[in-house]
Scaffold this active site. Structure first.
Site, PDB file in Angstrom:
ATOM      1  N   GLY A  78       3.896   1.580   3.243  1.00 41.55           N
ATOM      2  CA  GLY A  78       4.683   1.223   4.413  1.00 41.55           C
ATOM      3  C   GLY A  78       5.106  -0.228   4.379  1.00 41.55           C
ATOM      4  CG  ASN A 153      -0.959  -0.614  13.779  1.00 38.52           C
ATOM      5  OD1 ASN A 153      -1.048   0.543  13.420  1.00 38.52           O
ATOM      6  ND2 ASN A 153      -1.815  -1.545  13.377  1.00 38.52           N
ATOM      7  CB  SER A 198       2.558   3.760   6.468  1.00 40.00           C
ATOM      8  OG  SER A 198       1.306   3.675   5.821  1.00 40.00           O
ATOM      9  N   GLY A 199       2.609   6.307   4.142  1.00 41.26           N
ATOM     10  CA  GLY A 199       2.000   7.582   3.774  1.00 41.26           C
ATOM     11  C   GLY A 199       0.596   7.766   4.319  1.00 41.26           C
ATOM     12  CG  HIS A 200      -2.471   4.535   4.818  1.00 43.45           C
ATOM     13  ND1 HIS A 200      -3.386   4.219   5.795  1.00 43.45           N
ATOM     14  CD2 HIS A 200      -1.622   3.490   4.751  1.00 43.45           C
ATOM     15  CE1 HIS A 200      -3.101   3.021   6.294  1.00 43.45           C
ATOM     16  NE2 HIS A 200      -2.042   2.570   5.680  1.00 43.45           N
ATOM     17  CB  CYS A 320      -2.988  -5.446   7.923  1.00 47.73           C
ATOM     18  SG  CYS A 320      -2.128  -3.979   7.348  1.00 47.73           S
TER      19      CYS A 320
END
Length: 376
Positions: A78, A153, A198-200, A320
């Protein structure tokens, strides 16, 4: 995949960090089971098999978004998708018109925008309200590029994306939508020029993706071959593309039903946080699986350690920044004081979370946070 795993003898784990990384979907595991291993740019049989798998993934993602296959670009994450969108668009635009975003956006957005500012681009980072919500009226006439998240987020506040898109296009600006957080639970408004995934966070465990509106040209970040329509050079990661596309399709199909369950579960978790003296953060409309709060007399890392030892995986905000002792920039942007910003807690349920796990989690959270000596 089960949301609970036994990581130590006698300890039953309850996973409440879906926003940090969603457990891998069983559909993704199945899709990757017999993946061809060839280079999709090669002309031999193995390469053609890999190319066919990549093409199917692209078609799957396009169908889930109601897009054309040429509008889909697969990336490694992402963060890369966000960077490709912002740098790729901005470096083809005038430096005089401001790039606009908001001060509670993800670090990947803010970091890219600040880097563009160092390259000479005009930048405006607007303030959010006490719920981390952006205001479309902050977009000035003359703006060239606007970046907004689908939802925050850290606290789950859903952004007024349609208003931002309308205002941006009214003043002639391109719109990047950061959809890394949220598409498991809510649909993606139409009209953005660029949309990053974002894949995860979708349950793919890997990969990323960028929607690029047909006709919009980007300056690539990587130079070399013509892969991904010339937007991203290098050998395509077929496994990541298949995983991301499969997860996106599952989310598009399941989000409405899963969201109803998540709302009930998150409401129960928010109640126990209130009972423990937490100040709820974020506000409706909010992603249905979020239960977030701030404690003025505790430290987030101490809360997480107490919960982890008791068998619950949680977070204090963006993964993050989880290794940082700095206060949450989102909570500070919302107007919370330093002590509260340092004492944030984020509980997020997932597709596999059961009502029994939520009931058990309420009791564990109440006991762990009542008896822990974690105080500011």
């Amino acid at each position: 995949m089960r949301a609970v795993a036994s990581l130590a003898p006698g300890v039953r784990r309850i996973y409440l960090d879906d926003a940090g990384s969603a457990p891998v979907l069983s559909e993704v595991t199945e899709a990757l089971r017999e993946l061809p291993a060839g280079n999709p740019s090669s002309l031999h049989a193995e390469g053609r098999s890999a190319r066919a798998a990549l093409d199917r993934a692209r078609d799957t993602a396009a169908l889930a978004l109601g897009a054309d296959r040429t509008e889909i670009t697969f990336t490694s994450s992402g963060t890369e998708a966000i960077n490709l969108a912002l740098f790729g668009a901005a470096r083809r635009l005038s430096k005089r018109g401001p790039i606009v975003t908001w001060d509670a956006e993800h670090q990947a957005v803010l970091g890219a925008v600040r880097r563009l500012e160092s390259e000479g681009h005009a930048v405006e980072i607007a303030a959010v309200d006490q719920n981390a919500r952006a205001n479309a009226e902050a977009i000035p006439t003359g703006a060239t590029l606007v970046s907004i998240g689908l939802a925050n987020n850290e606290v789950g506040t859903i952004q007024p994306v349609s208003d931002v898109i309308a205002r941006s296009h009214e003043v002639g600006a391109l719109v990047h939508l950061d959809a890394c957080a949220g598409p498991r639970w809510i649909p993606i408004p139409r009209g953005a020029d660029l949309v990053s995934f974002s894949g995860h966070k979708l349950g793919a465990d890997r990969g990323g993706m960028l929607f690029v509106r047909d006709g919009l040209r980007l300056e690539p970040l990587l130079y070399g071959g013509p892969q991904e329509w010339g937007r991203r050079a290098g050998r395509e990661d077929v496994a990541a593309a298949v995983a991301t596309a499969t997860a996106l399709a599952v989310c598009a199909r399941e989000r409405e039903a899963r969201g109803r369950i998540a709302e009930r579960q998150a409401t129960a978790l928010r109640q126990v946080l209130l009972e423990l003296g937490g100040r709820l953060t974020g506000a409706a409309p909010q992603l249905p699986n979020y239960a977030t709060c701030a404690f003025g007399d505790r430290r987030g890392e101490d809360l997480l350690l107490a919960l982890d030892l008791a068998g619950i995986a949680a977070s204090s905000g963006s993964a993050c920044a989880s290794g940082s002792l700095d206060p949450s920039h989102v909570l500070l942007a919302m107007g919370l004081g330093l002590n509260e910003a340092l004492g944030s807690l984020r509980l997020t349920t997932g597709y596999a979370t059961t009502d029994l796990e939520v009931t058990d989690a309420r009791a564990i959270i109440s006991s762990a946070l009542t008896h822990t000596g974690a105080r500011a």
